[in-house]
Design a protein around this motif. Structure first.
Motif, PDB file in Angstrom:
ATOM      1  N   ASN A   1      -4.731  34.947  27.144  1.00  8.89           N
ATOM      2  CA  ASN A   1      -5.557  33.705  27.457  1.00  8.89           C
ATOM      3  C   ASN A   1      -4.688  32.547  28.125  1.00  8.89           C
ATOM      4  O   ASN A   1      -4.672  31.554  28.196  1.00  8.89           O
ATOM      5  N   SER A   2      -3.418  33.066  28.774  1.00  8.87           N
ATOM      6  CA  SER A   2      -2.552  32.124  29.324  1.00  8.87           C
ATOM      7  C   SER A   2      -2.905  31.831  30.928  1.00  8.87           C
ATOM      8  O   SER A   2      -3.318  33.131  31.510  1.00  8.87           O
ATOM      9  N   LEU A   3      -2.561  30.882  31.386  1.00  6.32           N
ATOM     10  CA  LEU A   3      -2.873  30.522  32.566  1.00  6.32           C
ATOM     11  C   LEU A   3      -1.966  31.312  33.623  1.00  6.32           C
ATOM     12  O   LEU A   3      -2.440  32.007  34.566  1.00  6.32           O
TER      13      LEU A   3
ATOM     14  N   ASN B   1       0.295  35.252  26.885  1.00  8.71           N
ATOM     15  CA  ASN B   1      -0.733  35.479  26.199  1.00  8.71           C
ATOM     16  C   ASN B   1      -1.890  35.912  26.937  1.00  8.71           C
ATOM     17  O   ASN B   1      -1.986  35.425  27.979  1.00  8.71           O
TER      18      ASN B   1
ATOM     19  N   PHE C   1      -8.386  28.780  34.904  1.00 11.11           N
ATOM     20  CA  PHE C   1      -8.239  30.306  33.987  1.00 11.11           C
ATOM     21  C   PHE C   1      -9.620  31.334  34.659  1.00 11.11           C
ATOM     22  O   PHE C   1      -9.604  32.286  35.091  1.00 11.11           O
TER      23      PHE C   1
END
Lengths: 139, 139
Positions: A11-13, A9, A114
């Motif tokens: 906003n995925s790490l 996604n 992140f």
């Protein structure tokens, strides 16, 4: 059970770590003569106070971004981290959280990692763009 | 280019995340009647002061470990993190590091996330063991 890296996604790490690796790879492929980055100030890459403190030119940044990429790709945790002495006071503040609210600590580090990866990716891309400016190649 | 998850090692963040997922999966498969964990104190799971503060029983821990696992597996960053208000002061302290020493900040969060995941894995395994004790099944 879904594996940790199964979902991706914006906003995925894991995606942020991948994006950083890609940015450093592009920088390496573009910057064929890294020495051209020597003595080029990195003022607009960092805020002016920070740039003054660290006295880094773009060449130093180029080396640092590559070094961080190696750590990102190995995924290894620096357990004997001598350089982390500055973080001692911070770690002391965080230790009680590990027992009192481990969920908050988990979110804190997840979001922190992140944020730092997103910032480093932008700065890596800036070095690539500045190199292109220096050698005068039109994009 | 090697992808971020290509290498695995005992001290790897991705392996720590995987180990946690596996521990929660085993807890779910073992704890068939989670309600048996209600009102069972979690004193020896957390230090005594923390246990007093949070008033969590093993059932609360069971739910929390499952909730964190969902976040670990989605890998999503809680950008609108209302619960993170306690971390505001900490974040303020860390912000200057982002420009002054991003490498230190990267190591700080990488190691922090690894430590919290390792701790949560052990605590998840403890809940599973305590459930086995409660129902009196010999291992």
């Amino acid at each position: 059970m879904q594996s940790a890296e199964a979902k991706f996604n914006k906003n995925s790490l894991l995606l942020a770590l991948r994006r950083y690796s890609t940015a450093v790879c592009e920088m390496e492929q573009t910057v064929l003569l890294p020495s051209l980055l020597r003595d080029v100030p990195s003022d607009d890459l960092w805020d002016s106070e920070a740039a003054e403190d660290t006295c880094r030119d773009l060449y130093d940044n180029y080396l640092m971004f590559k070094a961080i990429r190696s750590k990102v790709e190995s995924g290894l945790i620096p357990l004997d981290d001598h350089k982390a002495k500055n973080n001692g006071a911070l770690n002391k503040k965080l230790e009680p959280l590990l027992d009192k609210d481990p969920e908050a600590l988990f979110r804190f580090h997840l979001k922190g990692l992140f944020t730092v990866m997103t910032d480093l990716t932008k700065k890596t891309q800036s070095v690539t763009e500045k190199y292109i400016d220096i050698i005068g190649v039109s994009k």
